[in-house]
Motif scaffolding. Structure first.
Motif, PDB file in Angstrom:
ATOM      1  N   GLU A   1     -21.540  27.589 -14.700  1.00 29.94           N
ATOM      2  CA  GLU A   1     -22.073  26.947 -15.842  1.00 29.94           C
ATOM      3  C   GLU A   1     -20.838  27.233 -16.938  1.00 29.94           C
ATOM      4  N   LEU A   2     -20.892  28.358 -17.278  1.00 24.09           N
ATOM      5  CA  LEU A   2     -20.020  28.925 -18.408  1.00 24.09           C
ATOM      6  C   LEU A   2     -18.606  28.489 -18.383  1.00 24.09           C
ATOM      7  N   CYS A   3     -18.087  28.476 -17.184  1.00 25.96           N
ATOM      8  CA  CYS A   3     -16.617  28.264 -16.928  1.00 25.96           C
ATOM      9  C   CYS A   3     -16.464  27.041 -15.889  1.00 25.96           C
ATOM     10  N   PRO A   4     -16.745  25.890 -16.211  1.00 32.40           N
ATOM     11  CA  PRO A   4     -16.593  24.953 -14.944  1.00 32.40           C
ATOM     12  C   PRO A   4     -15.278  24.620 -14.357  1.00 32.40           C
ATOM     13  N   VAL A   5     -15.200  24.064 -13.277  1.00 24.36           N
ATOM     14  CA  VAL A   5     -13.691  23.760 -12.705  1.00 24.36           C
ATOM     15  C   VAL A   5     -13.299  22.634 -13.330  1.00 24.36           C
ATOM     16  N   LYS A   6     -11.790  22.811 -13.722  1.00 25.72           N
ATOM     17  CA  LYS A   6     -11.207  21.665 -14.230  1.00 25.72           C
ATOM     18  C   LYS A   6     -11.232  20.627 -13.575  1.00 25.72           C
ATOM     19  N   LYS A   7     -11.681  19.324 -14.338  1.00 29.01           N
ATOM     20  CA  LYS A   7     -11.763  18.049 -13.441  1.00 29.01           C
ATOM     21  C   LYS A   7     -10.576  17.316 -13.677  1.00 29.01           C
ATOM     22  N   SER A   8     -10.144  17.280 -15.282  1.00 25.58           N
ATOM     23  CA  SER A   8      -8.982  16.625 -15.493  1.00 25.58           C
ATOM     24  C   SER A   8      -8.320  17.211 -16.776  1.00 25.58           C
ATOM     25  N   HIS A   9      -7.178  17.025 -17.147  1.00 22.05           N
ATOM     26  CA  HIS A   9      -6.468  17.685 -18.221  1.00 22.05           C
ATOM     27  C   HIS A   9      -7.214  17.390 -19.364  1.00 22.05           C
ATOM     28  N   ARG A  10      -8.176  16.252 -19.776  1.00 24.04           N
ATOM     29  CA  ARG A  10      -8.793  16.281 -20.903  1.00 24.04           C
ATOM     30  C   ARG A  10     -10.058  16.995 -20.876  1.00 24.04           C
ATOM     31  N   GLN A  11     -10.245  17.528 -19.569  1.00 19.82           N
ATOM     32  CA  GLN A  11     -11.592  18.350 -19.579  1.00 19.82           C
ATOM     33  C   GLN A  11     -11.337  19.814 -19.207  1.00 19.82           C
ATOM     34  N   ARG A  12     -10.392  20.356 -19.767  1.00 16.39           N
ATOM     35  CA  ARG A  12     -10.043  21.664 -19.279  1.00 16.39           C
ATOM     36  C   ARG A  12     -11.014  22.553 -20.083  1.00 16.39           C
ATOM     37  N   LYS A  13     -11.564  23.588 -19.453  1.00 15.38           N
ATOM     38  CA  LYS A  13     -12.284  24.840 -20.055  1.00 15.38           C
ATOM     39  C   LYS A  13     -11.712  26.005 -19.768  1.00 15.38           C
ATOM     40  N   TYR A  14     -11.477  26.710 -20.681  1.00 17.16           N
ATOM     41  CA  TYR A  14     -10.893  28.134 -20.571  1.00 17.16           C
ATOM     42  C   TYR A  14     -12.143  29.179 -21.026  1.00 17.16           C
ATOM     43  N   CYS A  15     -12.004  29.812 -20.109  1.00 16.53           N
ATOM     44  CA  CYS A  15     -12.830  31.427 -20.382  1.00 16.53           C
ATOM     45  C   CYS A  15     -12.207  32.291 -20.946  1.00 16.53           C
ATOM     46  N   VAL A  16     -12.584  32.921 -21.960  1.00 21.01           N
ATOM     47  CA  VAL A  16     -11.970  34.270 -22.499  1.00 21.01           C
ATOM     48  C   VAL A  16     -12.980  35.267 -22.423  1.00 21.01           C
ATOM     49  N   VAL A  17     -12.675  36.368 -21.517  1.00 26.82           N
ATOM     50  CA  VAL A  17     -13.488  37.203 -20.810  1.00 26.82           C
ATOM     51  C   VAL A  17     -13.317  38.580 -21.140  1.00 26.82           C
ATOM     52  N   LEU A  18     -14.310  39.242 -21.716  1.00 27.59           N
ATOM     53  CA  LEU A  18     -13.870  40.506 -22.103  1.00 27.59           C
ATOM     54  C   LEU A  18     -14.749  41.562 -20.985  1.00 27.59           C
ATOM     55  N   LEU A  19     -13.733  42.409 -20.568  1.00 28.73           N
ATOM     56  CA  LEU A  19     -14.232  43.156 -19.612  1.00 28.73           C
ATOM     57  C   LEU A  19     -14.467  44.695 -20.077  1.00 28.73           C
ATOM     58  N   THR A  20     -15.627  45.224 -19.981  1.00 29.22           N
ATOM     59  CA  THR A  20     -15.828  46.539 -20.303  1.00 29.22           C
ATOM     60  C   THR A  20     -16.848  47.232 -19.602  1.00 29.22           C
ATOM     61  N   GLU A  21     -16.841  48.586 -19.470  1.00 29.89           N
ATOM     62  CA  GLU A  21     -17.842  49.121 -18.745  1.00 29.89           C
ATOM     63  C   GLU A  21     -19.171  49.260 -19.570  1.00 29.89           C
ATOM     64  N   GLU A  22     -20.269  49.810 -19.011  1.00 29.63           N
ATOM     65  CA  GLU A  22     -21.488  49.845 -19.753  1.00 29.63           C
ATOM     66  C   GLU A  22     -21.612  51.156 -20.412  1.00 29.63           C
ATOM     67  N   GLY A  23     -21.924  50.967 -21.669  1.00 28.06           N
ATOM     68  CA  GLY A  23     -22.133  52.424 -22.364  1.00 28.06           C
ATOM     69  C   GLY A  23     -21.685  51.944 -23.988  1.00 28.06           C
ATOM     70  N   GLU A  24     -22.359  52.993 -24.673  1.00 22.17           N
ATOM     71  CA  GLU A  24     -22.272  52.805 -26.059  1.00 22.17           C
ATOM     72  C   GLU A  24     -20.768  52.809 -26.751  1.00 22.17           C
ATOM     73  N   LYS A  25     -19.876  53.794 -26.028  1.00 15.27           N
ATOM     74  CA  LYS A  25     -18.612  53.974 -26.459  1.00 15.27           C
ATOM     75  C   LYS A  25     -17.793  52.533 -26.648  1.00 15.27           C
ATOM     76  N   PHE A  26     -18.197  51.519 -25.789  1.00 20.56           N
ATOM     77  CA  PHE A  26     -17.689  49.960 -25.941  1.00 20.56           C
ATOM     78  C   PHE A  26     -18.301  49.230 -26.663  1.00 20.56           C
ATOM     79  N   ALA A  27     -19.366  49.548 -27.484  1.00 21.23           N
ATOM     80  CA  ALA A  27     -19.979  48.760 -28.308  1.00 21.23           C
ATOM     81  C   ALA A  27     -18.896  48.166 -29.537  1.00 21.23           C
ATOM     82  N   GLU A  28     -18.254  48.963 -29.918  1.00 26.49           N
ATOM     83  CA  GLU A  28     -17.353  48.491 -31.117  1.00 26.49           C
ATOM     84  C   GLU A  28     -16.522  47.623 -30.682  1.00 26.49           C
ATOM     85  N   ALA A  29     -15.881  47.654 -29.372  1.00 27.73           N
ATOM     86  CA  ALA A  29     -14.961  46.539 -28.740  1.00 27.73           C
ATOM     87  C   ALA A  29     -15.712  45.403 -28.503  1.00 27.73           C
ATOM     88  N   TYR A  30     -17.219  45.289 -28.332  1.00 31.22           N
ATOM     89  CA  TYR A  30     -17.794  44.400 -27.945  1.00 31.22           C
ATOM     90  C   TYR A  30     -18.111  43.557 -29.132  1.00 31.22           C
TER      91      TYR A  30
END
Length: 775
Positions: free
Chosen positions: A368-397
């Motif tokens: 739902e958040l990152c749907p498949v591209k159906k046409s050039h006018r309906q492009r949807k890009y997802c910017v994904v932040l990958l972190t591990e779980e923990g307080e030390k990654f709170a600042e980056a988030y």
């Protein structure tokens, strides 16, 4: 004698005569033209012929309507054996209840002989005269199964089962019409089933009489058993909804409620209203959006909500709806209206279903958040932040969240993912070891539903600095004019459902629902509805006690080991105590007290794999000559409980003879094992003993079990879902363990758990174009 007294005397003298003559005025046998000894088939045949002839829509005779009513009334009496017997005995269809009742029936016949209500002739008996307001709600069997049942997981349905010639249906019609219009405007579903035309659907719903009212929610049917009044029907629909949809919010718990966005991964909605109870419209809305939003209700007239109203500057005289996302000190969106309508609420909530940086917790959310591209006018890009779980990654988030709020666009969606909870997804995007233990940002676009994506990762780890923000912003600007910037391509596996309840919880809820249904049926259903449940109960008891009796009197000699048959089959026997343990720990009762394991050779390769019947699988153990005996013993012990399935076959493959065939197969396992080459010094030393392949010859795929790592206390379950690089085994010459040692047997540790997942169908499958030749 006075004239008035003479008139009354004459009337009293005429009453018995009129009462006696009344039965002759309406004779159902005479109306239908049948004799008193006629069968039901003759009566039904006569009724059909006369009803077709005297139907008011076809016969224009002025007396056709009266004649048609008489024909229908006559058939109603004669088609019912009890009414027919009463008429033959007493001259009336009613039951005989003594002399007083008979006198009452004679007076009733006298009354009927002299007076008919004019509205009786205009009664809507047939379908052509029914209220047209029900036509838009009419349900058919296929429509109910394919559309209404799936839609009941979004809203409850109130369904009426009606039929022609149903006087009670006409009686409840005004109340039904009013309630149906009211509930439909609030968001509930309405359905009408005509039992005369949709008998299959009425029987499927369990309606054996008309009128019947029932509710449908989450595919579950609940019958209505109270008086048909507006308040009862509204309360019935409200009781169908779960009780925890909307939480009552006050000054004491609003901070806790709004702070759960991180745990629930949902925006939180607050409705401020002056009603002491939660409106039904709000409950129905909460049920429809329960997978996306959490709902709370604030009664502004209650003491203890002043701080909350003052905190968000609420107008206590106007209903106000606020939605909160990552920041609980201010709402992300607000709507106010003197009268909240369903369409207004739907538009408001559909635009705010997700957090600003939603965490990917399931494959459904990813789609739902990152749907498949159906046409050039309906492009949807997802910017994904990958972190591990923990307080030390709170600042980056927090830095990523600030960037997302400042750069919100229709073509961009900012999401977050815990790489330690979704390791397969993270490993497919981040190949470089420099990202391990650090945050990373990836821009991706989905190309199809099979998992194919194109992506580009930031060259440096994400720290949330100004330089990182400039680099990411520059990439997004370039992406608007150059979609080819996403140059990397890969296939990602489906995400794990992190918020799915545990099996024991699901089992508990299912048990509670089943017991509640049984309890409701016990007190409200008739015996016809109870028969399937009683039949199931007695069948279960019969099977249970029958099994106990058979086991009690069975000969213990049947469980003794028997020698295997066949020249090419090896019987890996288990000890007596191990076999008994396997039987007690699994519901699959093995057919034999040993495991038949066939060596896979070029002679039986075609019959045991290539031409294996659909639905059958061959479980192949990889071993060498030096490890054959201990591995077969351990293999037999692990798979013994699964030998009761006729669709499973067990074999072993000699690594000394068919190494090339195995390594060719592992090339399709998506880097589950490194592909050796002739320049690799360990090319001929790589140890694949202990690997287990589940081969589906018909569909051309296999699943892989990797051996247990020695020294790991908890054990790692090798499977075809694990993409970690295979460990380099020790050279056979350097191994310090003998073939029969414990370390070799430990390679198949937890193989039985892997077999359980194999039968559940939860293992990933590796498909191949065709099976290679074994020789």
């Amino acid at each position: 004698m006075e004239p008035g007294r003479a008139g009354w005397l004459l009337l009293l003298l005429l009453l018995p005569a009129l009462g006696a003559a009344a039965p002759g005025e309406f004779d159902p046998y005479r109306v239908l033209g049948v004799g008193r000894s006629s069968s039901q088939a003759d009566i039904k045949k006569a009724y059909k012929r006369l009803a077709r002839e005297w139907h008011p829509d076809k016969n224009k005779d002025p007396g056709a309507e009266d004649k048609f009513i008489q024909i229908s009334k006559a058939y109603e009496i004669l088609s019912n054996e009890e009414k027919r017997a009463n008429f033959d005995r007493y001259g009336d269809a009613g039951e005989s209840q003594g002399f007083s009742q008979q006198q009452h029936r004679q007076f009733h016949r006298f009354h009927d002989g002299f007076y008919f209500d004019e509205s009786f002739f205009h009664f809507p008996f047939n379908s052509e005269r029914r209220d047209t307001s029900d036509e838009k709600y009419l349900l058919h069997f296929s429509h109910y199964i394919n559309e209404i049942v799936p839609d009941s997981f979004k809203k409850p349905y109130l369904i009426k089962i009606t039929s022609d010639w149903c006087f009670s249906c006409i009686h409840i019609e005004p109340v039904w019409k009013e309630v149906a219009q009211e509930l439909e405007a609030l968001g509930a579903g309405i359905g009408v089933v005509h039992a005369g035309y949709e008998r299959r659907l009425a029987h499927h719903l369990g309606a054996h009489s008309t009128p019947t009212l029932l509710g449908l929610i989450n595919g579950k049917i609940t019958f209505f058993h109270n008086a048909v009044v507006r308040e009862n029907l509204r309360q019935f629909v409200e009781n169908l909804l779960p009780g925890n949809l909307v939480e009552k919010i006050t000054d004491k718990n609003y901070i806790r409620f709004l702070s759960h966005w991180r745990k629930d991964n949902k925006p939180h909605v607050l409705l401020f209203d002056h009603m002491p109870v939660v409106p039904l419209l709000y409950k129905l809305t909460a049920f429809a959006y329960r997978d996306y939003l959490s709902f709370g209700y604030v009664y502004v007239g209650l003491r203890g909500t002043e701080e909350l109203s003052s905190q968000y500057n609420i107008n206590v005289y106007t209903p106000t709806m606020m939605i909160f996302k990552e920041h609980i000190d201010r709402p992300a969106d607000v709507v106010q209206a003197r009268e909240m309508k369903k369409q207004l609420i739907d538009d408001f909530l559909s635009q705010n279903k997700f957090l600003m940086v939603a965490r990917l917790t399931s494959q459904r959310l990813f789609q739902e958040l990152c749907p498949v591209k159906k046409s050039h006018r309906q492009r949807k890009y997802c910017v994904v932040l990958l972190t591990e779980e923990g307080e030390k990654f709170a600042e980056a988030y927090e830095a990523f969240l600030t960037f997302a709020v400042a750069n919100t666009k229709d073509t961009l969606r900012f999401v977050h993912i815990y790489s330690d909870r979704q390791p397969e997804f993270a490993d497919a995007l981040l190949m470089d070891e420099k990202y391990h233990g650090r945050s990373a940002v990836v821009i991706l676009e989905r190309r199809n539903n099979a998992g194919k994506i194109v992506f580009k990762a930031l060259e440096e780890a994400w720290q949330g600095s100004k330089e990182d923000n400039f680099i990411l912003l520059d990439l997004l600007d370039q992406l608007r004019t150059d979609p080819g910037l996403l140059s990397s391509e890969t296939v990602v596996a489906d995400l794990n459902d992190e918020l799915a309840p545990m099996f024991l919880i699901r089992w508990f809820y299912s048990t509670v629902d089943y017991i509640s249904d049984w309890w409701d049926s016990l007190f409200h259903s008739n015996w016809r509805e109870m028969m399937p449940l009683l039949s199931l109960l007695f069948s279960a008891l019969f099977i249970l006690f029958g099994t106990v009796i058979v086991q009690a009197f069975s000969d213990s000699s049947d469980t003794r080991d028997t020698p295997p048959s066949g020249k090419e089959e090896t019987a890996a026997k288990t000890e007596k105590n191990d076999a008994s343990f396997s039987k007690e720990s699994n519901s699959r009762i093995p057919k034999k007290s040993f495991v038949e394991v066939t060596e896979l050779t070029d002679i039986n390769y075609t019959s045991n794999l290539v031409r294996l019947r659909p639905g059958h699988m061959n479980i192949v153990l990889i071993l060498s000559n030096s490890t054959k005996t201990p591995l077969l013993q351990k293999f037999a012990l692990e798979v013994y409980m699964f030998t009761g399935s006729s669709s499973l076959h067990f074999s072993f493959l000699s690594l000394d003879k068919h190494r090339e065939w195995l390594e060719y197969l592992l090339e399709f396992a998506q880097d589950a094992a490194p592909i050796p080459n002739q320049y690799d010094k360990h090319f001929l030393e790589r140890d694949y003993t202990g690997y287990v392949l589940a081969l589906n010859g018909h569909k051309k795929y296999f699943c892989l079990f990797k051996p247990h790592r020695s020294g790991d206390e908890g054990g790692t379950l090798g499977s075809c879902e694990d993409y970690d690089a295979l460990q380099h085994a020790e050279a056979r010459g350097k191994s310090s363990c003998s073939p029969g040692s414990r370390s070799i047997k430990n390679k198949l540790h937890k193989l039985s758990f892997w077999m359980e997942r194999l039968l559940e169908g939860s293992l990933q499958r590796f498909y191949i174009p065709s099976w290679p030749a074994l020789d």
